[in-house]
Design a protein around this motif. Structure first.
Motif, PDB file in Angstrom:
ATOM      1  N   GLY A 188       0.773  -1.229   0.000  1.00 26.18           N
ATOM      2  CA  GLY A 188       0.000   0.000   0.000  1.00 26.18           C
ATOM      3  C   GLY A 188       0.802   1.276   0.000  1.00 26.18           C
ATOM      4  O   GLY A 188       0.250   2.365   0.199  1.00 26.18           O
ATOM      5  N   PHE A 189       2.127   1.200  -0.247  1.00 22.04           N
ATOM      6  CA  PHE A 189       2.931   2.407  -0.379  1.00 22.04           C
ATOM      7  C   PHE A 189       2.668   3.011  -1.759  1.00 22.04           C
ATOM      8  O   PHE A 189       2.691   2.297  -2.770  1.00 22.04           O
ATOM      9  N   ARG A 190       2.428   4.322  -1.792  1.00 17.47           N
ATOM     10  CA  ARG A 190       2.120   4.994  -3.057  1.00 17.47           C
ATOM     11  C   ARG A 190       3.365   5.658  -3.632  1.00 17.47           C
ATOM     12  O   ARG A 190       4.252   6.072  -2.899  1.00 17.47           O
ATOM     13  N   HIS A 191       3.420   5.770  -4.952  1.00 18.50           N
ATOM     14  CA  HIS A 191       4.485   6.511  -5.651  1.00 18.50           C
ATOM     15  C   HIS A 191       5.881   6.012  -5.251  1.00 18.50           C
ATOM     16  O   HIS A 191       6.720   6.780  -4.769  1.00 18.50           O
ATOM     17  N   VAL A 192       6.108   4.717  -5.428  1.00 16.25           N
ATOM     18  CA  VAL A 192       7.415   4.136  -5.124  1.00 16.25           C
ATOM     19  C   VAL A 192       8.353   4.405  -6.298  1.00 16.25           C
ATOM     20  O   VAL A 192       8.017   4.146  -7.462  1.00 16.25           O
ATOM     21  N   LEU A 193       9.537   4.941  -6.001  1.00 12.33           N
ATOM     22  CA  LEU A 193      10.473   5.394  -7.022  1.00 12.33           C
ATOM     23  C   LEU A 193      11.743   4.551  -7.011  1.00 12.33           C
ATOM     24  O   LEU A 193      12.248   4.203  -5.947  1.00 12.33           O
ATOM     25  N   PRO A 194      12.302   4.232  -8.177  1.00 14.49           N
ATOM     26  CA  PRO A 194      13.543   3.444  -8.217  1.00 14.49           C
ATOM     27  C   PRO A 194      14.763   4.296  -7.879  1.00 14.49           C
ATOM     28  O   PRO A 194      14.880   5.445  -8.300  1.00 14.49           O
ATOM     29  N   TRP A 195      15.668   3.712  -7.091  1.00 16.89           N
ATOM     30  CA  TRP A 195      16.914   4.389  -6.724  1.00 16.89           C
ATOM     31  C   TRP A 195      17.934   3.324  -6.346  1.00 16.89           C
ATOM     32  O   TRP A 195      17.976   2.877  -5.219  1.00 16.89           O
ATOM     33  N   THR A 196      18.733   2.899  -7.307  1.00 12.72           N
ATOM     34  CA  THR A 196      19.690   1.835  -7.056  1.00 12.72           C
ATOM     35  C   THR A 196      20.892   2.359  -6.286  1.00 12.72           C
ATOM     36  O   THR A 196      20.894   3.489  -5.794  1.00 12.72           O
ATOM     37  N   ARG A 197      21.917   1.555  -6.147  1.00 13.59           N
ATOM     38  CA  ARG A 197      23.109   1.926  -5.387  1.00 13.59           C
ATOM     39  C   ARG A 197      24.337   1.794  -6.279  1.00 13.59           C
ATOM     40  O   ARG A 197      24.258   1.353  -7.426  1.00 13.59           O
ATOM     41  N   GLY A 198      25.497   2.176  -5.739  1.00 14.42           N
ATOM     42  CA  GLY A 198      26.732   2.108  -6.500  1.00 14.42           C
ATOM     43  C   GLY A 198      27.851   1.517  -5.670  1.00 14.42           C
ATOM     44  O   GLY A 198      27.660   1.101  -4.527  1.00 14.42           O
ATOM     45  N   VAL A 199      29.036   1.484  -6.257  1.00 15.76           N
ATOM     46  CA  VAL A 199      30.213   0.973  -5.569  1.00 15.76           C
ATOM     47  C   VAL A 199      31.429   1.733  -6.094  1.00 15.76           C
ATOM     48  O   VAL A 199      31.480   2.105  -7.269  1.00 15.76           O
ATOM     49  N   ASP A 200      32.389   1.976  -5.226  1.00 19.05           N
ATOM     50  CA  ASP A 200      33.628   2.663  -5.603  1.00 19.05           C
ATOM     51  C   ASP A 200      34.555   1.635  -6.247  1.00 19.05           C
ATOM     52  O   ASP A 200      35.272   0.906  -5.558  1.00 19.05           O
ATOM     53  N   LEU A 201      34.538   1.594  -7.573  1.00 16.90           N
ATOM     54  CA  LEU A 201      35.302   0.579  -8.294  1.00 16.90           C
ATOM     55  C   LEU A 201      36.805   0.840  -8.268  1.00 16.90           C
ATOM     56  O   LEU A 201      37.593  -0.069  -8.545  1.00 16.90           O
ATOM     57  N   ALA A 202      37.205   2.063  -7.912  1.00 13.44           N
ATOM     58  CA  ALA A 202      38.633   2.360  -7.801  1.00 13.44           C
ATOM     59  C   ALA A 202      39.191   1.856  -6.476  1.00 13.44           C
ATOM     60  O   ALA A 202      40.307   1.339  -6.412  1.00 13.44           O
ATOM     61  N   LEU A 203      38.421   2.019  -5.418  1.00 15.31           N
ATOM     62  CA  LEU A 203      38.860   1.537  -4.109  1.00 15.31           C
ATOM     63  C   LEU A 203      38.709   0.026  -4.001  1.00 15.31           C
ATOM     64  O   LEU A 203      39.636  -0.683  -3.581  1.00 15.31           O
ATOM     65  N   PHE A 204      37.526  -0.464  -4.362  1.00 16.42           N
ATOM     66  CA  PHE A 204      37.247  -1.891  -4.228  1.00 16.42           C
ATOM     67  C   PHE A 204      37.580  -2.589  -5.543  1.00 16.42           C
ATOM     68  O   PHE A 204      36.791  -2.575  -6.493  1.00 16.42           O
ATOM     69  N   GLN A 205      38.760  -3.178  -5.598  1.00 17.26           N
ATOM     70  CA  GLN A 205      39.201  -3.898  -6.785  1.00 17.26           C
ATOM     71  C   GLN A 205      40.099  -5.051  -6.367  1.00 17.26           C
ATOM     72  O   GLN A 205      40.649  -5.058  -5.261  1.00 17.26           O
ATOM     73  N   ASP A 206      40.236  -6.036  -7.254  1.00 16.01           N
ATOM     74  CA  ASP A 206      41.041  -7.211  -6.944  1.00 16.01           C
ATOM     75  C   ASP A 206      42.512  -6.811  -6.889  1.00 16.01           C
ATOM     76  O   ASP A 206      42.940  -5.823  -7.493  1.00 16.01           O
ATOM     77  N   GLY A 207      43.275  -7.587  -6.135  1.00 16.78           N
ATOM     78  CA  GLY A 207      44.698  -7.301  -5.984  1.00 16.78           C
ATOM     79  C   GLY A 207      45.326  -8.287  -5.031  1.00 16.78           C
ATOM     80  O   GLY A 207      44.903  -9.450  -4.948  1.00 16.78           O
ATOM     81  N   ALA A 208      46.325  -7.828  -4.275  1.00 20.20           N
ATOM     82  CA  ALA A 208      47.012  -8.701  -3.323  1.00 20.20           C
ATOM     83  C   ALA A 208      46.011  -9.276  -2.331  1.00 20.20           C
ATOM     84  O   ALA A 208      45.156  -8.559  -1.801  1.00 20.20           O
TER      85      ALA A 208
END
Length: 332
Positions: A151-171
């Motif tokens: 019963g919530f009215r006017h629900v709006l989409p708002w996704t999320r993100g990630v810091d791809l420079a900080l969080f990356q594969d490595g050691a």
């Protein structure tokens, strides 16, 4: 645009709401907007029972009125349903201001887990709170659909993100002294996160918990073989993800789970239940199964580049742009 965001969750708290608001504010300011976040640190307050690190404002309405008069915002967003959110909602009603809200936390289930109060009662209060605004932001398609059903009215989409420079594969030496494979949990150590479901799993190697909270002492005593590392931030947090073989996410109530994206961005696959949050985010970057042990073992076989590729589908600039495009001005 001069935007004011009111949030009961703000620094120095460490959670997904705070990190989302911090990053969105930064992205909007980089594009020329003025963003003010009003949090509980500006008011007299008290600690939330059971959560010493979470402060709530005490009788904030008069001070909020003065802040709004000084700021003269073009748009106002209420991020949470606590004392600041309730007071701001009342002020907007008094002044005829339009506002948006966002739904970050399934408080009905959290409160039920801690008190036994039927979720339906809390859901009714949440619906009344959010429907007073002109739109409620929700992070995933699954959450948007559930709110609409409730019963919530006017629900709006708002996704999320990630810091791809900080969080990356490595050691991958963060947990080099511990027997592998490393199964990692990251987040608040509290009953609503269902951490015991992870700690009780029969898994090879070592279980590691990064985070803190009201359940830590009890769980640390009950599970002495588990390595409790406390909070990690920034590069240390990224190293913690990289050093793990699988990130296990036992929560059944989170609406998104930023830690899912952060782990996958570091190349670490995710094991989780097939519920809201993981179902919308993980995709080929991990394994979802009602049997969490089976999911954890299967996730060991997920290629790390595949997990990284899934995280790359999300970005903070896109998150901020979506949010800004759907804000409304105060006056109708």
């Amino acid at each position: 645009m001069h935007l004011t965001i009111v949030s009961d969750a703000w620094r120095p708290q460490v959670n997904g709401v705070v990190r989302t608001l911090e990053r969105v504010a930064s992205e909007l300011e980089a594009c020329g907007d003025e963003v003010q976040v009003i949090g509980p640190e500006r008011f007299r307050g008290f600690a939330l029972p059971g959560y010493r690190d979470i402060r709530l404002a005490f009788r904030p309405r008069a001070a909020l009125r003065r802040m709004f008069d000084a700021a003269r915002p073009d748009a106002l967003h209420i991020a949470t349903e606590g004392p600041l959110g309730l007071a701001t909602r009342a002020i907007c009603h008094e002044r005829g201001w339009r506002f948006t809200t966002s739904f970050h936390t399934r408080f009905a289930e959290y409160i039920s887990a801690r008190t036994g109060l039927p979720p339906g009662f809390t859901w009714a209060l949440l619906r009344r709170f959010h429907n007073a605004g002109v739109g409620t932001f929700a992070a995933t398609q699954t959450l948007q659909e559930e709110l609409a059903r409730r019963g919530f009215r006017h629900v709006l989409p708002w996704t999320r993100g990630v810091d791809l420079a900080l969080f990356q594969d490595g050691a991958r030496d963060a947990w080099a002294g511990l027997p592998g494979p490393i199964f990692l949990y990251v987040g608040r150590v509290a009953v609503e996160k269902n951490i015991a479901a992870f700690l009780e799993l029969d898994l090879p190697g070592t279980k590691v918990v990064v985070g803190d909270g009201p359940q830590r002492a009890a769980l640390q005593s009950r599970y002495p073989a588990v390595h409790f590392a406390g909070w990690r931030h920034g590069e240390e947090l990224a190293q913690a993800y990289r050093g793990a073989d699988v990130m296990v996410f036992p929560s059944r109530t989170d609406t998104f789970g930023l830690v899912l994206l952060e782990a996958m961005a570091c190349g670490t696959p995710v094991a989780a239940y097939p519920v809201m949050g993981p179902r919308d985010v993980v995709g080929p970057g991990g394994v979802l199964d009602e049997n969490l042990q089976r999911a954890s073992l299967a996730a060991l076989e997920v290629p790390r580049p595949q997990a990284r590729a899934q995280a790359e589908r999300f970005s903070w600039p896109a998150c901020a742009a979506t949010f800004r495009d759907q804000l409304v001005t105060l006056q109708a």
